[in-house]
Design an enzyme around this catalytic site. Structure first.
Site, short mmCIF file in Angstrom:
data_model
loop_
_atom_site.label_atom_id
_atom_site.label_comp_id
_atom_site.label_asym_id
_atom_site.label_seq_id
_atom_site.Cartn_x
_atom_site.Cartn_y
_atom_site.Cartn_z
N TYR A 85 14.82 23.70 58.26
CA TYR A 85 15.86 22.76 58.66
C TYR A 85 17.23 23.43 58.65
O TYR A 85 18.01 23.29 59.60
CB TYR A 85 15.84 21.57 57.69
CG TYR A 85 16.73 20.42 58.10
CD1 TYR A 85 16.40 19.61 59.18
CD2 TYR A 85 17.90 20.13 57.39
CE1 TYR A 85 17.20 18.54 59.54
CE2 TYR A 85 18.71 19.07 57.74
CZ TYR A 85 18.35 18.27 58.82
OH TYR A 85 19.15 17.21 59.18
N SER A 95 24.25 18.70 60.14
CA SER A 95 23.93 18.27 58.79
C SER A 95 24.81 19.06 57.83
O SER A 95 25.33 20.12 58.18
CB SER A 95 22.46 18.54 58.48
OG SER A 95 22.18 18.41 57.10
#
Length: 344
Positions: A208, A195
């Protein structure tokens, strides 16, 4: 250093001066930024030299929905033999039903919970026995399975940190280790879906971010080790595609997460921050989840290139211009500058 595709001399471009301060040294200065036209990152044209697909086989994790679901169908259309790892195959999720309804010998769903070693090992054996020639190995592994959450550090329980890490980080490591023998035999590809949050941190996303930073480091270590063995390792770093992948399942799911989080907070944290601050953070997350791209094709194209290009890239950045520029500033500029732009 930022690079731009300029259509005119730098001196003729619009300029914006940003003042910043260095807290440690007590100095003040300015940063001169030139705004220049860039090729939209999501529409990047990749090098055309590719290996023929032939009868190559790939495993994709997390195919019940999102990137994995779309990628399974796309790679099947490109001629790959696709093993679609699905968390909910045994329970017949909508994604599994749709993939199975294609009734193709080249698209096979496999029960795969990346958190369970027994399921990973069983999937490895099933896939190995399904290959036309197991000694030639498995061409590609796409580690796509992932989950996310939100909340400031003081709002996030240790159980939540562990849960996200078990899927995003340890799941990636677990699956990779199980399938590396097959990948090595094929001198194939490992593609890890990270990401933009694996390159730059952000508020209220620490569980995350931690896991995606870990995926980046793991991928680099693996790339170094696999290079002499002929295996190529790539990382795909998508921008904001939450609207396209339904990672949070909509605003109702966000509210459910938020309500549970608030109820479990220590009383001292609730008193110090207050409900207004908490609700503002939740509202920002709701806005973020509905503002991203609804088109997954930039990510699909990046993964496809990583699997088929003769010389795949180390990293792919399918994201819009805002996030690409922000990532460059936060990873290449001194912290005093990036903090001044995005935090202060």
């Amino acid at each position: 250093m930022l690079t731009a595709r300029l259509s005119r001399p730098l001196s003729q471009l619009p300029r914006k001066t940003l003042n910043f301060s260095d807290r440690e040294n007590g100095t003040r200065g300015s940063l001169l930024l030139y705004s220049a036209p860039f090729v939209p990152v999501g529409r990047r044209t990749y090098a055309a030299s590719v290996d023929p697909v032939g009868s190559k086989a790939v495993l994709i994790t997390g195919c019940d929905s999102g990137f994995g679901f779309s990628l399974a169908k796309h790679l099947h259309s490109e001629g790959f033999l696709v093993f679609a790892g699905c968390l909910m195959k045994d329970k017949g999720s909508d994604g599994v039903k749709e993939l199975d309804s294609m009734k193709s010998d080249r698209l096979r769903t496999v029960q795969l919970n990346v958190c369970k070693s027994e399921e990973v090992d069983k999937a490895a054996e099933v896939i190995r026995s399904s290959l036309e020639d197991p000694e030639k190995g498995l061409w590609g592994l796409v580690n796509n399975a992932g989950i996310s959450t939100f909340g400031d550090v003081e709002f996030t329980s240790m159980e939540t940190y562990k849960e996200v890490a078990e899927v995003n980080l340890w799941g990636t490591v677990r699956v990779t280790k199980a399938f590396l023998p097959l990948i090595r035999r094929a001198k194939g590809r490992v593609v890890n879906i990270s990401s933009m949050m694996g390159r730059m941190a952000n508020v209220a996303r620490s569980p995350y971010c931690i896991t995606k930073f870990g995926v980046e480091a793991f991928s680099d270590c693996l790339r170094y080790e696999m290079h002499p063995l002929g295996v190529k390792v790539s990382v795909v770093e998508p921008g904001n595609f939450i609207a396209a992948t339904s990672l949070y399942g909509g605003t109702e799911r966000i509210q459910a997460i938020a309500n549970k989080m608030w109820e479990e907070l220590p009383e001292v944290v609730r008193q110090d921050y207050g409900r207004k601050y908490f609700d503002e953070k939740v509202a920002r997350m709701e806005s973020y989840c509905t503002s991203g791209s609804t088109d997954t094709s930039p990510v699909i194209k990046a993964v496809t290139h990583a699997l088929t290009a003769t010389t795949p890239y180390t990293r792919y950045h399918p994201m819009d211009y805002y996030w690409w520029l922000r990532m460059q500033i936060m990873t290449h500029f001194p912290g005093a500058i990036s903090d001044r732009i995005y935090i202060h």
